[in-house]
Enzyme design. Structure first.
Site: not given
Length: 486
Positions: A154, A210, A230-231, A252-254, A286, A380, A382
């Site tokens: 993002n 991936g 990320g999520s 560091e998340l949602g 986020c 969330e 987004f």
């Protein structure tokens, strides 16, 4: 100034030189048009194993350099970013859907991350300790060795460089796994940047791929610290896997960040603040303002003003047109956002504007009278959706704001700033902004959430960065050998 114009990155991964990834290639796609922008090299777990060994070897020489030399490399990286702003913004617009002003913000903040990191090598790195023995005793911070950085799509420049720059500055090697959807602006761009800035071969490597590549990075024995953004779902998996291998994971998340609007505000000004917090970068941040908690006495007026402000915002191709919102990243994200909107309407919310899309262009959406049970309130989003929920008292809004598992950012709009600060103390959040919206970030400030939003402030400012990317080592020094009983 050009970073990628020679095209050497196409179909390659970066290991200190552009090389073929073991997984072949995949296309970099422009969300706004569906156009293929080029082939990106695809790494495999085998590439990670080789990169880890290479990084561990190269890191020792990098850490042994005089601190002035590492500082100079980081300063050059910041200068190169600033000089390459138009190129970086173009890739951000095409690959991530970022409008050009938001690209300006990303380039500026990314350059500042490099400049701030350049001060870390000369920062005091230890302390003298008291000791009961005839010796010198002190604690010092030493590099962890190899840092794995897993970055999202993002805001691909900032969310990668805020870990890369301080980790490098403090003497570590770094292996970056960018999101495959932004492997150029969030990966290849950094490979070219740090090569030109003078980072030695093997000290910084870029391996797009991936989830299998991310897992390999977490478990590789050469990698001692993982910086993941990320999520929350993915972060839980990363944290659990890192714990099994006795590694630190900075997560560091949602977020589901609340903007509290008290009844004493200027409603028009407050709605402008709330609009930016929700609709900047189509809500794909986020920290985005995900819940507008508005006092019941002004809730209808606020909702109407917010609706009027955003209903005619231009949505389109940010690379070719002057727009306020670009596309969401892909069809999966669009469908998830639309599903939350429709399910929330079924739960009792009203669509005041938006709720429709054309391709990946989702219209800015305002939902009024959103029940706390609605998915757009609980989850969330987004995406470019502003749910508005009224409240009647300070106690009620404190309970509402604290009533989700997330704890990233909080905004409170009020003329009584001290009362706002008191209210904030009742709501778990890593970031608090009195009289501002929830999307704020500076290279000099610690950043991080609590609860399901992450493991606290692990980026920004010297103290947080030093704690994140070094180990504490106790050292004693005697002038003579001591005498022991045997």
């Amino acid at each position: 100034m050009a970073l990628l114009e020679d095209g050497a990155w196409r179909g390659k991964v970066w290991t200190g030189a552009w090389t073929d990834g073991a997984g072949g290639t995949y296309p970099a796609v422009e969300p706004a048009t569906g156009e293929e922008l080029g082939e990106v090299g695809k790494a495999t777990p085998a590439d990670v194993e080789e990169a880890g060994a290479r990084a561990a070897q190269a890191q020792r020489g990098w850490a042994a350099l005089p601190f002035e030399q590492r500082a100079a490399v980081l300063r050059r990286a910041g200068d190169l970013l600033a000089a390459s702003a138009d190129e970086v913004k173009g890739w951000l617009a095409r690959e991530s859907g970022s409008i050009l002003p938001f690209g300006d913000f990303q380039v500026h903040t990314s350059a500042q991350e490099c400049y701030e990191a350049s001060a870390l090598p000369s920062h005091p790195y230890g302390e003298l300790l008291r000791t009961g023995s005839p010796r010198l005793s002190f604690a010092r911070r030493v590099p962890v060795g190899v840092v794995g950085v897993i970055a999202p799509f993002n805001v691909p420049t900032i969310l990668a460089i805020r870990a890369i720059a301080p980790a490098l500055a403090l003497g570590n090697a770094v292996i970056l796994k960018p999101d495959p959807r932004t492997a150029v602006s969030g990966g290849a761009m950094f490979a070219a940047l740090f090569e030109q800035a003078g980072v030695p071969e093997g000290v910084f490597q870029v391996l797009p791929g991936g989830a299998d590549v991310g897992e390999a990075l977490v478990v590789d024995p050469a990698v001692r610290v993982i910086a993941f953004t990320g999520s929350t779902k993915a972060g839980r998996a990363v944290g659990a896997l890192a714990g099994q291998h006795l590694k630190r994971a900075h997560l560091e998340l949602g977020g589901n960040s609340a903007l509290i609007v008290m009844p004493d505000v200027d409603v028009t000004a407050a709605a402008s603040v709330g609009a930016w917090g929700t609709f900047a970068h189509s809500g794909q941040i986020c920290m985005a303002t995900s819940r507008h908690l508005v006092h019941a006495s002004i809730a209808e007026e606020y909702t109407q003003v917010l609706t009027d402000k955003v209903k005619d915002l231009p949505v389109g191709d940010p690379f070719r047109d002057s727009v306020a919102l670009g596309p969401v990243i892909d069809a999966g994200q669009r469908d998830r956002v639309h599903g939350l909107v429709t399910a929330s309407v079924d739960a009792g919310a009203t669509v005041r504007t938006g709720g429709t899309y054309d391709g990946l262009f989702y219209r800015p959406t305002v939902l009024g009278d959103v029940p706390v049970e609605a998915p757009a309130y609980q989850q969330e989003i987004f995406g470019p959706v502003a749910p508005v929920t009224p409240f009647s008292s300070v106690d009620e809004v404190a309970e509402l704001a604290a009533g989700t598992e997330y704890g990233l950012s909080l905004g409170i709009l009020t003329r009584d700033v001290y009362a706002g600060l008191q209210l904030a103390e009742r709501i778990p959040a890593g970031l608090v902004h009195i009289n501002d919206q929830t999307v704020n970030d500076e290279a000099v400030a610690p950043f991080g959430g609590v609860g399901a939003s992450g493991t606290g402030s692990r980026h920004g400012g010297p103290q947080a960065n030093i704690e994140a990317f070094t180990e504490t080592q106790w050292v004693t020094l005697r002038g003579d050998l001591p005498a022991y009983p045997f």
